[in-house]
Design an enzyme around this catalytic site. Structure first.
Site, PDB file in Angstrom:
ATOM      1  N   GLU A   1      36.124   1.980   6.248  1.00  0.00           N
ATOM      2  CA  GLU A   1      37.293   2.518   5.561  1.00  0.00           C
ATOM      3  C   GLU A   1      38.517   2.489   6.475  1.00  0.00           C
ATOM      4  O   GLU A   1      39.619   2.116   6.048  1.00  0.00           O
ATOM      5  CB  GLU A   1      37.035   3.951   5.092  1.00  0.00           C
ATOM      6  CG  GLU A   1      38.238   4.573   4.387  1.00  0.00           C
ATOM      7  CD  GLU A   1      37.942   5.952   3.836  1.00  0.00           C
ATOM      8  OE1 GLU A   1      37.287   6.029   2.773  1.00  0.00           O
ATOM      9  OE2 GLU A   1      38.349   6.946   4.462  1.00  0.00           O
TER      10      GLU A   1
ATOM     11  N   GLN B   1      72.796  -1.886  19.720  1.00  0.00           N
ATOM     12  CA  GLN B   1      71.543  -1.571  20.409  1.00  0.00           C
ATOM     13  C   GLN B   1      70.744  -0.486  19.699  1.00  0.00           C
ATOM     14  O   GLN B   1      69.506  -0.527  19.680  1.00  0.00           O
ATOM     15  CB  GLN B   1      71.845  -1.152  21.848  1.00  0.00           C
ATOM     16  CG  GLN B   1      70.612  -1.085  22.733  1.00  0.00           C
ATOM     17  CD  GLN B   1      70.966  -0.810  24.182  1.00  0.00           C
ATOM     18  OE1 GLN B   1      71.709   0.120  24.474  1.00  0.00           O
ATOM     19  NE2 GLN B   1      70.439  -1.617  25.094  1.00  0.00           N
TER      20      GLN B   1
ATOM     21  N   THR C   1      41.597  13.516   9.846  1.00  0.00           N
ATOM     22  CA  THR C   1      42.963  13.808  10.271  1.00  0.00           C
ATOM     23  C   THR C   1      43.192  13.363  11.712  1.00  0.00           C
ATOM     24  O   THR C   1      42.260  13.234  12.506  1.00  0.00           O
ATOM     25  CB  THR C   1      43.265  15.314  10.184  1.00  0.00           C
ATOM     26  OG1 THR C   1      42.453  16.001  11.153  1.00  0.00           O
ATOM     27  CG2 THR C   1      42.980  15.869   8.798  1.00  0.00           C
ATOM     28  N   ASN C   2      44.451  13.138  12.048  1.00  0.00           N
ATOM     29  CA  ASN C   2      44.743  12.707  13.423  1.00  0.00           C
ATOM     30  C   ASN C   2      44.358  13.764  14.447  1.00  0.00           C
ATOM     31  O   ASN C   2      44.004  13.444  15.585  1.00  0.00           O
ATOM     32  CB  ASN C   2      46.221  12.345  13.548  1.00  0.00           C
ATOM     33  CG  ASN C   2      46.518  10.987  12.932  1.00  0.00           C
ATOM     34  OD1 ASN C   2      45.641  10.372  12.315  1.00  0.00           O
ATOM     35  ND2 ASN C   2      47.739  10.515  13.085  1.00  0.00           N
TER      36      ASN C   2
ATOM     37  N   GLY D   1      37.288  21.269   4.332  1.00  0.00           N
ATOM     38  CA  GLY D   1      38.292  20.377   4.892  1.00  0.00           C
ATOM     39  C   GLY D   1      37.659  19.316   5.783  1.00  0.00           C
ATOM     40  O   GLY D   1      36.729  18.621   5.382  1.00  0.00           O
TER      41      GLY D   1
ATOM     42  N   GLU E   1      35.622  19.317   0.762  1.00  0.00           N
ATOM     43  CA  GLU E   1      35.509  20.455  -0.142  1.00  0.00           C
ATOM     44  C   GLU E   1      36.634  21.445   0.135  1.00  0.00           C
ATOM     45  O   GLU E   1      37.212  21.449   1.232  1.00  0.00           O
ATOM     46  CB  GLU E   1      34.147  21.129   0.036  1.00  0.00           C
ATOM     47  CG  GLU E   1      32.995  20.189  -0.296  1.00  0.00           C
ATOM     48  CD  GLU E   1      31.646  20.886  -0.282  1.00  0.00           C
ATOM     49  OE1 GLU E   1      31.593  22.104   0.013  1.00  0.00           O
ATOM     50  OE2 GLU E   1      30.646  20.201  -0.578  1.00  0.00           O
TER      51      GLU E   1
END
Length: 379
Positions: free
Chosen positions: A242, A279, A365-366, A131, A127
């Site tokens: 999910e 490299q 979120t992370n 959040g 929402e």
């Protein structure tokens, strides 16, 4: 790693025949933020939506890991990341919770439509004010006889503009905490329910997103999925699948990107040598390989533990965190390896970066994943 049997390999290879058509015009559709109904018809014909569901409803009856294996193939073969996301969203948002928690009547009425792709699914959790703090949701559902009256709004609803069925999470008890939320299955044309216009976004543009609005929206109590007050049990079950389904698809995308970079680095020459002999380039590609294999292992290992009934709270958080950050790092590395070409839209690599950013935000979120892991460590 898992040794896949002949049937699993054949299933993945069979569905790979559709990937080229799924990928058609993916750069142009992304630029125009277009959801392709023609591609969705192909998705329906392919049968990929039926993978994890029981045969009695028209599904293929595949287990969790086999479904993931085929979805990894989808990510590897289909360059339309938004389409991939809409596929996993419709499977997880409505199909997965409906089969696990829905009443017999709800399953019989709606599950075959999700499995066939005749109906597209979406779920409404976040929402504007809440959040990541789902407990702070303000959308309320008040009992009125044999119905519930919903009022409130939802945002960041993937598939929102195109969905036919919505799993909506709303408060049925204002002070109930985790036990005060209920999941409702709501049809698109329900009176009092309005779908907002598509919202422009950074990536995954071919998977449309919108807000939802509920104004005295009257929903039969028979549309409750699970039990009243059991919404967070439904949501926890859904979010595990999910993460596994959507991020194993990202692993497939990372595999495709790695192969493109190896091919490019062996053919593109600078100062008389293939760039892969330098490299600086080789190390980027090796890092891509390490991130790919680590993400793949975490997701499949976590799925195996989930099937065994083990507590995978930390494993799921690590797998999501690791894969989303690896996908983003991989996409940025690919742009750098391709140089100026990577920066051009026609190669589809800059689109991969924009898509990958979303993975660090959706499905928790992370930052939330870090918090969850820290909490489980007793911090």
């Amino acid at each position: 790693m898992i040794d896949w049997n002949e049937d699993q390999i054949a299933l993945r290879e069979g569905l790979s025949a559709w990937h080229e058509a799924f990928s058609a015009d993916h750069v142009e559709n992304d630029e125009e933020s277009t959801f392709s109904w023609e591609k969705w018809k192909l998705v329906r014909e392919s049968g990929i939506l039926s993978l994890p569901f029981d045969e009695r409803w028209g599904g293929l009856g595949q287990d969790l890991l086999t479904t993931m294996y085929v979805l990894e193939g989808l990510g590897e073969g289909c360059r339309d990341g938004g389409l991939n996301f809409s596929v996993t969203t419709t499977i997880c948002s409505v199909g997965v919770p409906l089969e696990r928690f829905g009443s017999a009547a709800l399953k019989e009425k709606y599950l075959p439509r999700i499995i066939s792709g005749d109906a597209i699914g979406a779920h409404a959790i976040s929402e504007p004010a809440g959040g990541s703090d789902a407990l702070k949701m303000r959308t309320k559902a008040e009992r009125d006889g044999d119905h519930f009256i919903l009022n409130g709004s939802k945002t960041f609803v993937s598939n929102g503009p195109i969905a036919d069925l919505f799993m909506v999470y709303a408060k049925t008890h204002p002070d109930g905490g985790p036990l005060g939320v209920t999941a409702f299955l709501i049809e698109r044309d329900t009176p009092g329910f309005e779908i907002g216009n598509p919202i422009k976004k950074m990536g995954l543009r071919t998977s449309p997103l919108s807000e939802l609005f509920f104004d005295e929206c009257r929903v039969p109590a028979s549309q409750v999925c699970g039990r009243i007050g059991g919404g967070f049990l439904v949501l926890d079950y859904v979010m595990k699948r999910e993460i596994l389904y959507s991020f194993i698809t990202n692993v497939g995308e990372m595999q495709n990107r790695l192969e493109r970079c190896v091919d490019y680095a062996t053919k593109r020459t600078q100062f008389g040598k293939p760039i892969g002999t330098y490299q600086a380039i080789a190390n980027k590609i090796v890092d891509m390989k390490i991130r790919l294999e680590t993400s793949r292992k975490w997701l499949y290992d976590t799925a195996e533990r989930l099937v065994r009934g083990e507590n995978v709270t930390v494993d799921m958080a690590i797998a999501k965190l690791l894969t989303s950050e690896s996908n983003l790092a991989s996409s940025l590395a690919a742009v750098q390896i391709f140089g100026g070409n990577g920066y051009m839209a026609e190669y589809g690599l800059e689109k991969d970066v924009r898509n990958a950013v979303a993975g660090t935000i959706y499905s928790g979120t992370n930052e939330i994943q870090y918090n969850r892991i820290a909490s489980m460590l007793g911090l």
